[in-house]
Design a protein around this motif. Structure first.
Motif, mmCIF file in Angstrom:
data_model
loop_
_atom_site.group_PDB
_atom_site.id
_atom_site.type_symbol
_atom_site.label_atom_id
_atom_site.label_comp_id
_atom_site.label_asym_id
_atom_site.label_seq_id
_atom_site.Cartn_x
_atom_site.Cartn_y
_atom_site.Cartn_z
ATOM 1 N N ILE A 253 68.607 22.754 19.836
ATOM 2 C CA ILE A 253 69.384 22.695 18.604
ATOM 3 C C ILE A 253 68.390 22.962 17.487
ATOM 4 O O ILE A 253 67.340 22.341 17.422
ATOM 5 C CB ILE A 253 70.064 21.331 18.419
ATOM 6 N N ARG A 254 68.736 23.911 16.604
ATOM 7 C CA ARG A 254 67.815 24.292 15.536
ATOM 8 C C ARG A 254 68.585 24.462 14.241
ATOM 9 O O ARG A 254 69.701 24.977 14.235
ATOM 10 C CB ARG A 254 67.124 25.606 15.886
ATOM 11 N N ALA A 255 67.982 24.024 13.150
ATOM 12 C CA ALA A 255 68.587 24.210 11.830
ATOM 13 C C ALA A 255 67.479 24.461 10.818
ATOM 14 O O ALA A 255 66.373 23.942 10.953
ATOM 15 C CB ALA A 255 69.403 22.983 11.436
ATOM 16 N N VAL B 77 70.222 17.759 7.961
ATOM 17 C CA VAL B 77 70.773 16.690 8.796
ATOM 18 C C VAL B 77 72.273 16.903 8.996
ATOM 19 O O VAL B 77 72.791 16.751 10.108
ATOM 20 C CB VAL B 77 70.482 15.296 8.187
ATOM 21 N N ASP B 78 72.977 17.299 7.935
ATOM 22 C CA ASP B 78 74.409 17.593 8.053
ATOM 23 C C ASP B 78 74.663 18.740 9.022
ATOM 24 O O ASP B 78 75.579 18.693 9.848
ATOM 25 C CB ASP B 78 75.008 17.928 6.684
ATOM 26 N N VAL B 79 73.844 19.788 8.943
ATOM 27 C CA VAL B 79 73.990 20.943 9.830
ATOM 28 C C VAL B 79 73.767 20.522 11.288
ATOM 29 O O VAL B 79 74.522 20.919 12.178
ATOM 30 C CB VAL B 79 73.015 22.074 9.436
ATOM 31 N N LEU B 80 72.742 19.721 11.540
ATOM 32 C CA LEU B 80 72.455 19.277 12.907
ATOM 33 C C LEU B 80 73.597 18.434 13.464
ATOM 34 O O LEU B 80 74.000 18.604 14.618
ATOM 35 C CB LEU B 80 71.140 18.494 12.946
ATOM 36 N N GLU B 81 74.129 17.524 12.652
ATOM 37 C CA GLU B 81 75.259 16.707 13.106
ATOM 38 C C GLU B 81 76.457 17.584 13.441
ATOM 39 O O GLU B 81 77.121 17.386 14.456
ATOM 40 C CB GLU B 81 75.664 15.704 12.020
#
Length: 177
Positions: A61-63, A78-82
């Motif tokens: 998982i990468r953002a 953090v929002d993108v990862l969630e």
């Protein structure tokens, strides 16, 4: 999660490190303790960039987010990862069946799309891949006005991908066996 923070063109202060660890703590409920998290902070002109990579059980998982404020970039990443964990919950469950790296009981289902269906493959493209070098592949990509181009490398006879980066340069992806 085991968090590793590094800085590129900047010094990572203790205050910044504390904020990152606190914000990334929101993701603790999704992953087990031994999952590594690699965070790179960088500054380019007025852009404050954070890149987060979480490799686990063969998946990644990468953002990446960039704004003019590092703290805002941290919040966004953090929002993108969630969102990624929730979006790919079923795929990750199937792939990591029986493996102890991600805790799905804490992942809430993402609301269904407008038509109530999950995203699916709606088109398949087939094309001949003549051998070429990376420079020719970039030229072909630009002629087609695409963001990436798949080609067979004439030197290695492997399938490679060239892509346009956000900074305007190009990247080359080569397989590693």
């Amino acid at each position: 999660m085991k968090i590793t923070i590094s800085g590129k063109n900047m010094v990572v202060t203790d205050a910044l490190r504390d904020v990152i660890e606190k914000k990334m703590g929101k993701l603790d409920k999704y992953f087990y303790e031994d999952v590594p998290v690699y965070i790179t902070l960088s500054v380019e002109k007025n852009r404050q960039i954070i890149e987060v990579t979480i490799p686990f059980s063969g998946a990644i998982i990468r953002a990446e987010e960039s704004t003019d404020d590092m703290y805002q970039s941290i919040d966004r990443v953090v929002d993108v990862l969630e969102r990624q964990v929730r979006k790919h919950k079923t795929k990750l469950q199937k792939k990591n069946k029986g493996l102890e790296t991600i805790r799905f009981e804490n992942v809430q289902a993402l609301p269904a799309g407008e038509n109530g269906k999950e995203a699916s493959i709606v088109r398949t493209k087939r094309f001949a891949m003549k051998p070429m070098d990376a420079e020719e592949a970039v030229l072909q990509m630009e002629l087609l006005r695409h963001a990436f181009y798949v080609f067979r490398n004439a030197e290695s006879d492997e399938v490679n991908i060239v892509y346009r980066r956000k900074d305007g340069n190009y990247g080359l992806i080569e397989p590693e066996y």
